[in-house]
Design an enzyme around this catalytic site. Structure first.
Site, PDB file in Angstrom:
ATOM      1  N   CYS A  98     -28.457  22.329 -22.825  1.00 39.47           N
ATOM      2  CA  CYS A  98     -28.494  22.354 -21.351  1.00 39.47           C
ATOM      3  C   CYS A  98     -29.946  22.112 -20.925  1.00 39.47           C
ATOM      4  O   CYS A  98     -30.865  22.717 -21.493  1.00 39.47           O
ATOM      5  CB  CYS A  98     -28.000  23.702 -20.827  1.00 39.47           C
TER       6      CYS A  98
ATOM      7  N   CYS B  75     -28.785  42.507 -23.864  1.00 44.48           N
ATOM      8  CA  CYS B  75     -28.444  41.090 -23.882  1.00 44.48           C
ATOM      9  C   CYS B  75     -28.716  40.594 -25.301  1.00 44.48           C
ATOM     10  O   CYS B  75     -29.863  40.601 -25.750  1.00 44.48           O
ATOM     11  CB  CYS B  75     -29.350  40.415 -22.844  1.00 44.48           C
TER      12      CYS B  75
ATOM     13  N   CYS C   1     -29.709  26.923 -30.033  1.00 42.95           N
ATOM     14  CA  CYS C   1     -28.407  26.572 -29.450  1.00 42.95           C
ATOM     15  C   CYS C   1     -28.273  25.053 -29.480  1.00 42.95           C
ATOM     16  O   CYS C   1     -29.236  24.334 -29.209  1.00 42.95           O
ATOM     17  CB  CYS C   1     -28.318  27.075 -28.009  1.00 42.95           C
TER      18      CYS C   1
ATOM     19  N   CYS D 119     -32.540  25.078 -19.874  1.00 43.53           N
ATOM     20  CA  CYS D 119     -32.591  26.298 -20.683  1.00 43.53           C
ATOM     21  C   CYS D 119     -33.549  26.131 -21.863  1.00 43.53           C
ATOM     22  O   CYS D 119     -33.462  25.155 -22.617  1.00 43.53           O
ATOM     23  CB  CYS D 119     -31.178  26.604 -21.179  1.00 43.53           C
TER      24      CYS D 119
HETATM   25  N1  SAH Z   1     -24.793  30.051 -24.027  1.00 47.03           N
HETATM   26  C1  SAH Z   1     -24.159  30.962 -23.157  1.00 47.03           C
HETATM   27  C2  SAH Z   1     -24.851  32.303 -23.076  1.00 47.03           C
HETATM   28  C3  SAH Z   1     -26.353  32.315 -23.030  1.00 47.03           C
HETATM   29  S1  SAH Z   1     -27.155  31.616 -21.634  1.00 47.03           S
HETATM   30  C4  SAH Z   1     -24.015  30.373 -21.777  1.00 47.03           C
HETATM   31  O1  SAH Z   1     -24.631  29.348 -21.487  1.00 47.03           O
HETATM   32  O2  SAH Z   1     -23.269  30.936 -20.994  1.00 47.03           O
HETATM   33  C5  SAH Z   1     -27.036  32.893 -20.395  1.00 47.03           C
HETATM   34  C6  SAH Z   1     -27.179  32.399 -18.963  1.00 47.03           C
HETATM   35  O3  SAH Z   1     -28.517  31.987 -18.656  1.00 47.03           O
HETATM   36  C7  SAH Z   1     -26.296  31.215 -18.634  1.00 47.03           C
HETATM   37  O4  SAH Z   1     -25.481  31.532 -17.535  1.00 47.03           O
HETATM   38  C8  SAH Z   1     -27.266  30.116 -18.261  1.00 47.03           C
HETATM   39  O5  SAH Z   1     -26.719  29.258 -17.280  1.00 47.03           O
HETATM   40  C9  SAH Z   1     -28.453  30.907 -17.746  1.00 47.03           C
HETATM   41  N2  SAH Z   1     -29.718  30.180 -17.798  1.00 47.03           N
HETATM   42  C10 SAH Z   1     -30.129  29.349 -18.780  1.00 47.03           C
HETATM   43  N3  SAH Z   1     -31.365  28.859 -18.476  1.00 47.03           N
HETATM   44  C11 SAH Z   1     -31.716  29.409 -17.291  1.00 47.03           C
HETATM   45  C12 SAH Z   1     -32.887  29.324 -16.485  1.00 47.03           C
HETATM   46  N4  SAH Z   1     -33.933  28.596 -16.850  1.00 47.03           N
HETATM   47  N5  SAH Z   1     -32.919  30.041 -15.334  1.00 47.03           N
HETATM   48  C13 SAH Z   1     -31.880  30.827 -14.967  1.00 47.03           C
HETATM   49  N6  SAH Z   1     -30.770  30.975 -15.708  1.00 47.03           N
HETATM   50  C14 SAH Z   1     -30.682  30.272 -16.862  1.00 47.03           C
HETATM   51 FE1  SF4 Z   2     -27.105  27.132 -24.962  1.00 48.07          FE
HETATM   52 FE2  SF4 Z   2     -28.825  27.711 -23.033  1.00 48.07          FE
HETATM   53 FE3  SF4 Z   2     -26.781  26.058 -22.554  1.00 48.07          FE
HETATM   54 FE4  SF4 Z   2     -26.302  28.687 -22.918  1.00 48.07          FE
HETATM   55  S1  SF4 Z   2     -27.453  27.763 -21.229  1.00 48.07           S
HETATM   56  S2  SF4 Z   2     -25.189  26.944 -23.809  1.00 48.07           S
HETATM   57  S3  SF4 Z   2     -27.920  29.157 -24.437  1.00 48.07           S
HETATM   58  S4  SF4 Z   2     -28.487  25.671 -23.975  1.00 48.07           S
END
Ligand code: SAH
Ligand code: SF4
Length: 349
Positions: A117, A106, A113, A120
């Site tokens: 979100c 990964c 970023c 995250c």
């Molecule tokens: N930025 C891209 C790729 C990285 S994040 C994206 O958002 O797709 C990879 C995955 O982790 C995403 O599907 C996101 O929804 C998930 N993710 C982020 N924070 C999380 C959390 N706290 N618990 C579980 N999954 C999470």
């Molecule tokens: Fe960025 Fe995290 Fe959202 Fe993916 S899930 S776009 S890494 S903030």
């Protein structure tokens, strides 16, 4: 080494120009590619196929950059997390997930970023900077070297960063991963929060890798709150783009759905998800939320996760529960933050 050319940063075409300018035969380019991408050479002086004089000549104007390993941690369930320092001292994380004969890496595409979100941890950092293509690819070379004679077989762009927000460098990296390292495009998955125009541009510009979308909600109201990018590209726009996305034969789009207790995990959500995804060749990965301090969000009880999955399955959808591993070393989905972690439970090897 700011004055010298980093050979790892060059594309094949640029390597040919470099060779020409140095009066080297084209054959030397093949040798350089082999030593850098298959033998994981860290220093020009290791290339014993070149004479000492040639190594010294090339070394006067060029070098090979390397990510520096800061920490390597192994979780109880076999996941390994690597913290790498870049040339400017910034740090990124890559996570290896072994599974039978597969070794999935990964990888990160940005330091931090910008997408913010709210569930995250990477999002909390904000964007520090984009990675260059060679910094993306070097995560694979570095881990291959560290786990040799094993090799990474699969790649997911699910580490730190939003890959489509660093489009040009990610596209370059995808070409180098397939052509230089030799990992098939079928074994690479790019995950995006839904940057629609870039998503539609991808198939014409990059190898046909698998696409994953972080969906995480079934209404604009909830998705706006969880993923601010939804205000720019709302659900209808995103899902229409998925319907138009040119999929290779027998391929599907993967939708990732982080299940957050009482936020997006109701039976109504599950039913709405079935309706919204109708007509899109897809599968679903349900990821129970991995909590971190201060988010105010909770992981649902296992029964709620199972009930959500049942609704999808009863409607003939393919839906897996992805219990992300590596939580004891903060290596699970959404827990990467590229910082040295001094917690006691982080067994550093
Ligand atoms: N930025 C891209 C790729 C990285 S994040 C994206 O958002 O797709 C990879 C995955 O982790 C995403 O599907 C996101 O929804 C998930 N993710 C982020 N924070 C999380 C959390 N706290 N618990 C579980 N999954 C999470
Ligand atoms: Fe960025 Fe995290 Fe959202 Fe993916 S899930 S776009 S890494 S903030």
């Amino acid at each position: 080494m700011p004055d010298k050319i980093d050979l790892k940063s060059l594309s094949q075409k640029e390597l040919f120009s470099f060779a020409k300018a140095q009066g080297l035969s084209k054959y030397r380019v093949g040798q350089l590619l082999h030593w850098i991408y298959e033998k994981y050479t860290r220093d020009l002086q290791e290339i014993t196929e070149f004479s000492k004089a040639l190594r010294e000549d090339i070394g006067k104007i060029s070098y090979i950059s390397n990510l520096a390993l800061v920490t390597r941690q192994r979780s109880k369930d076999g996941i390994e997390k690597f913290l790498f320092a870049l040339e400017d001292g910034q740090t990124i994380e890559s996570v290896m997930i072994p599974d039978d004969d597969r070794r999935t890496l990964c990888i990160s595409s940005q330091v931090g970023c910008a997408m913010a979100c709210n569930f995250c941890l990477t999002g909390e950092m904000g964007l520090i900077r984009n990675l260059k293509a060679h910094e993306i690819v070097d995560q694979i070379i570095s881990v291959n070297r560290l786990i040799s004679p094993e090799r990474i077989s699969n790649i997911v762009f699910m580490g730190m960063g939003e890959p489509l927000a660093n489009f040009d460098e990610v596209v370059k990296a995808l070409w180098r991963i397939t052509e230089f390292i030799g990992i098939s495009k079928r074994k690479i998955t790019l995950s995006t929060s839904g940057l629609v125009p870039r998503m539609l541009e991808l198939p014409g510009r990059a190898p046909d890798v698998n696409l994953a979308i972080s969906l995480n909600a079934t209404t604009d109201e909830i998705r706006d709150r969880l993923m601010p990018i939804n205000k720019k590209y709302p659900l209808k726009v995103l899902l229409d783009a998925c319907r138009r996305y040119p999929l290779q034969l027998q391929r599907v789009i993967t939708f990732e759905y982080v299940l957050i207790d009482r936020v997006n995990d109701s039976m109504e959500d599950a039913k709405r998800l079935v309706r919204k995804l109708k007509g899109i060749p897809c599968k679903l990965n349900l990821i129970p939320y991995n909590p971190h301090e201060g988010s105010g969000l909770k992981r649902p009880a296992h029964e709620r996760v199972l009930a959500f999955q049942k609704v999808l399955k009863d409607n003939q959808m393919t839906a897996f529960i992805r219990e992300s591993k590596g939580q004891d070393i903060l290596a699970a989905c959404g827990q990467l933050r590229g910082k040295r972690d001094n917690r006691e439970n982080n067994a550093c090897c």
